[in-house]
Every structure is written in structure tokens, then in C-alpha cells.
Design an enzyme around this catalytic site. Structure first.
Site, short mmCIF file in Angstrom:
data_model
loop_
_atom_site.label_atom_id
_atom_site.label_comp_id
_atom_site.label_asym_id
_atom_site.label_seq_id
_atom_site.Cartn_x
_atom_site.Cartn_y
_atom_site.Cartn_z
N ASP A 50 -7.46 26.88 169.34
CA ASP A 50 -7.01 28.08 170.04
C ASP A 50 -5.95 28.82 169.24
O ASP A 50 -4.94 28.24 168.85
CB ASP A 50 -6.46 27.71 171.42
CG ASP A 50 -6.40 28.90 172.36
OD1 ASP A 50 -5.82 29.93 171.99
OD2 ASP A 50 -6.94 28.80 173.47
N SER A 94 -7.31 34.62 175.59
CA SER A 94 -8.13 33.41 175.48
C SER A 94 -9.26 33.39 176.50
O SER A 94 -10.32 32.81 176.24
CB SER A 94 -7.25 32.16 175.66
OG SER A 94 -6.40 31.98 174.56
#
Length: 476
Positions: A50, A94
Site C-alpha cells: 500500500d 486506497s
């Protein structure tokens, strides 16, 4: 086939007495390439770092191995570059970034597993599950957070949908779920129902520590929840005496369980806290989290290398804070830091007006970051925290300020605090992301692609039916 080969075969074709040889050569030319091209992966392992852009990768490489070193992810055979914009912003968060990878369509920031109109859509995990394969999700974040949720659930808003996501992970009978976020499965967030107990009743093995995870051998389904919220940073595990498993350990256990089926599996494993370290401009933490992620790549590659039936794809959902390995960065000084900026923030003390005690700022930076701040720098730090009005994650305003102060002191490459504060994503960028791939079907990862291409390439390679934008009800 090159021109010389074509001329040779054409010449043979003109000579009847060489017909047998001609047919044999044609059969060889026709069969070998086709067999290689049509080999389908039985298993797919998608590893997501991430926020991990080129800068985080380079920082990890430089810190861990020096300028001539090589990370494990860099050894994968095929590489592409991926764009990440969302449906409503040129910079994704995200939720939208993970959803685009998982579902093959663009959606709005803060949305998970739905299209831009809010309609639920299936993910690549659904497609593999509907095709009879086992499926799993892993994250060092909460398993109900943006990226893992994009594969296993659908909610209109990431910030309000945590409890709903937990229920969907149960309803969707995902075989292996490992990570943080246990608080979302407990009765007080589930209308009085203990969701973990429901998993246990449904035949799942339940684990909450590294030792328990290691000892589970017979379970066909597994729920591992190792922290009420985010799992601990790699930097802090020693000082906190953490009993949590590492990302490589969770991934290894998941591969062991999922590979027991005869139809193969799909596994998504996320190194989530790279992004959190980047938000905080915590360069030392970026190094440690990215290396743990890279060790997971090594674990997966070693598991798959003798099987010849597993497609491995390594990427990120977006880049965070324009992180870069700047020439001026003091690597030696940054490597001496042993705890995260978040841990440091918890060492500060406050007066009766909830103002930061200046002496605690001095002592914290001196003890943990080995930096002696001037009185002016201390005043500036406290003033920055007081005036800080970040649009997201306000609970992290102090540790983010600590990280930026350290990064500035050691001249590390990262976006300015003011850019982060004004950003609706907390400092994400539109920088393209590298995609690394290995195994059958990996050759399709080439050139510049969209994040929505990932699920399409994977399902096509595996021969799994998948139509982005559609939603099919789960079969009972």
C-alpha cells in the site's frame, strides 16, 4: 518464426521426398509455442504494498543492501507501469485504488467494491471463488480497511462501513482472513452478535497470536485477528513486545491452507503499513515495512518456484507523499532510529490545557530520533501541531509532524507537510506504480497499463470468467 526458418520450411515444402520431415517440423513449430502460451496458472498470488511507489522501493534497497543491492521483487521477470487515478479525482485513495485493482472498474474515492454510481460489483476474488477456487485476504492493516475490503466486500463509504465489511467477509465465506481489526467483529459493533463466534461455529480455526498461527495445521478455513485495529509497525514490535505474526508468516500459512484444495486458489496479501509510514514521512519506517513486504515476495517466490503453476503479481494501489531517495538523505542517521514516529508521539506529555509540554518534545526527539532541537524548533513544532488541520486521519497529526520534522532534519525526499495537510487523501500522488510479475501469464504485464487492467489480465491468464462491472448473487 524468423525469415530464415520460413525460407527453410518453404523449400522443404517444394520437395515431396522431404514431406515427412516437413510435417514433423511443422508440428514442432505449431505445438511448442502454443503449449507455452496457453499454460494457465492454477494459483494466483497478488501482493500489494500500500502506497509503495518507486521511492519507497529505492529507500528500502539503499538502506538494506546499499546502492548495488537488489530487492526480491526486482527479480521478477516482467515489469509494467500502472496509472492509478480514480473516477472522481486524478489522485486516488486506497478505497478507489484497491477497488479498481479488485473489480476492473474505476470508482470514486472513499468507495469500496461499488461502481461510480454506488452499485455493488464483483471482484476478482468473487470470480475465482465462483470458479471453485479457494480464496484468501491478508493485511497488516485492519482486514475491514480499504484494500482488503475491496476484494471481499462492497460498501458505499470506507469510513462508515467497517462493521458491514466484517459481516460480508463472513457471509462471503472467504477461506483465509488474516490481519488486524478484531474490534469490528466484536459484539458492540455487531448489534450484540459475536461475529468471531459465528466464524468458529462455521468451522473456521481462530487465531490471535503468532504462536497460535504457527500451531494451526488442520483447519481448512482460518480467521486470524491479531490486533483490535492496525497491526503494529515493524519498527515497534520489539519495544511493544508484540505477539503478532509477520506478513511473511501470515502469507506462508495462508498458502499452506489454500493449496490443500485441488482446484487452486487466489490470495491477496497487503503490506499495508508502508503507506502509513509514508503519510508520516517516517523514512526509517518506510525502509522496515517495505523490506518486510519484500521478504514476503521472497517467501511466495520460493514457495512457487518448483510448482510452475502460480502467477505472482506485485504492485501498489497508489504512491504516497512523493517519497524519494534524495541525494541529501542521511541514511546512517535514519538507520539509527529504532521506533516509529507514532511511538514517539505517545511519549509526549501535555499540560492542563492539553498543550504539548516543550520539555517532552526535547527529550523525545533526543532519546528516540537522536536530534537536539533548538528552542525555536520546539516552538515551531508545537505551533505546527496546534494549527494542523489535516483533512483525514486527524488522530495522527502529532506523529505526522514528528516524521516530517525528522525527514526535514535529515534532508529526506518527501512532500512538504503543508501539501499533506491540504490533501483529501493525506498526501497521495498520481505517480505511476511499477508492477512486477512472474509465472504463467506474467508476460502480459508489459508497458503502461491502467489499474483496472490488473484483474482482467489475471482472470484471462487463469481462464476464470470475469466481467467487470457485473454483480452476481452468491450461490448458497
Amino acid at each position: 518464426m524468423n525469415k530464415t526458418s520460413k525460407k527453410f520450411i518453404h523449400k522443404l515444402a517444394q520437395q515431396p521426398h522431404q514431406l515427412g520431415l516437413f510435417i514433423l517440423i511443422c508440428l514442432i513449430c505449431m505445438s511448442s509455442p502454443i503449449q507455452a502460451e496457453t499454460k494457465k496458472p492454477k494459483n494466483v498470488i497478488l501482493l500489494i504494498g500500500d502506497g509503495m511507489g518507486v521511492g519507497a522501493i529505492e529507500i528500502a534497497r539503499q538502506f538494506e543492501y546499499g546502492k548495488t543491492g537488489v530487492l526480491h521483487l526486482e527479480k521478477l521477470e516482467h515489469v509494467a507501469l500502472m496509472r492509478t487515478y480514480s473516477a472522481n479525482n486524478f489522485v486516488t485513495d486506497s478505497a478507489a485504488g484497491g477497488s479498481a485493482i479488485a473489480t476492473g472498474i474505476k470508482t470514486n474515492n472513499e468507495s469500496i467494491g461499488v461502481d461510480a454510481n454506488g452499485s455493488e460489483v464483483d471482484s476478482i476474488l468473487d470470480a475465482f471463488q465462483n470458479n471453485g477456487k479457494k480464496v484468501g485476504i491478508i493485511s497488516t492493516n485492519m482486514v475491514v480497511d480499504a484494500t482488503p475490503a475491496a476484494f471481499g466486500a462492497s460498501v458505499p463509504n470506507r469510513w462508515t462501513g467497517g462493521a458491514n465489511i466484517a459481516r460480508q467477509l463472513f457471509d462471503n465465506r472467504i477461506d483465509v482472513i488474516l490481519g488486524g481489526g478484531s474490534s469490528y467483529f466484536e459484539a458492540d459493533k455487531q448489534n450484540g452478535e459475536d461475529l468471531i463466534a459465528k466464524f468458529k461455529q462455521a468451522g473456521y480455526g481462530i487465531t490471535t497470536t503468532k504462536e497460535e498461527l504457527s500451531s494451526i495445521n488442520k483447519s481448512e478455513k482460518l480467521l486470524g485477528l491479531f490486533h483490535p485495529t492496525y497491526m503494529n509497525f515493524k519498527l515497534d514490535k520489539e519495544v511493544l513486545h508484540s505477539q503478532e505474526p509477520s506478513l511473511p508468516e501470515m502469507t506462508s500459512k495462508a498458502m499452506d491452507i489454500l493449496s490443500r484444495g485441488d482446484k487452486g486458489f487466489f490470495l491477496m496479501a497487503e503490506g499495508a503499513r508502508i503507506d502509513h509510514m509514508e503519510h508520516a514521512a517516517d523514512i526509517t519506517g518506510i525502509w522496515k515495512e517495505t523490506i518486510e513486504f519484500d521478504q514476503t515476495v521472497k517467501e511466495v517466490v520460493n514457495w512457487a518456484k518448483n510448482r510452475k503453476d502460480t502467477l505472482i503479481v506485485v504492485l501498489a494501489d497508489h504512491e504516497t507523499m512523493g517519497t524519494s531517495a534524495s541525494e541529501t538523505m542521511d541514511i546512517n542517521a535514519l538507520k539509527k532510529i529504532k521506533v516509529s514516529s507514532e511511538y514517539m508521539s505517545k511519549q509526549l506529555t501535555f499540560d492542563k490545557n492539553n498543550e504539548i509540554n516543550p520539555k517532552s518534545v526535547v527529550s523525545t526527539f533526543k532519546e528516540y530520533a537522536h536530534i537536539s532541537l533548538t528552542d525555536q524548533e520546539v516552538d515551531q513544532f508545537i505551533d505546527n501541531v496546534r494549527k494542523n488541520r489535516t483533512l483525514v486521519y486527524p488522530q495522527h497529526q502529532i506523529d505526522w509532524e514528528i516524521g516530517s520534522t525528522i525527514a526535514r532534519h535529515h534532508k529526506a525526499g518527501v512532500a512538504d507537510r503543508s501539501i499533506r495537510g491540504a490533501s483529501s487523501t493525506g498526501g497521495h500522488t498520481a505517480n505511476m506504480i511499477p508492477v512486477f510479475a512472474s509465472g504463467p501469464g506474467s508476460e502480459a504485464f508489459d508497458g503502461v497499463i491502467e489499474n483496472t487492467d490488473i484483474s482482467k489480465i489475471i482472470t484471462k491468464a487463469a481462464g476464470v470468467p470475469f466481467t467487470p462491472g457485473q454483480h452476481n448473487s452468491k450461490e448458497e
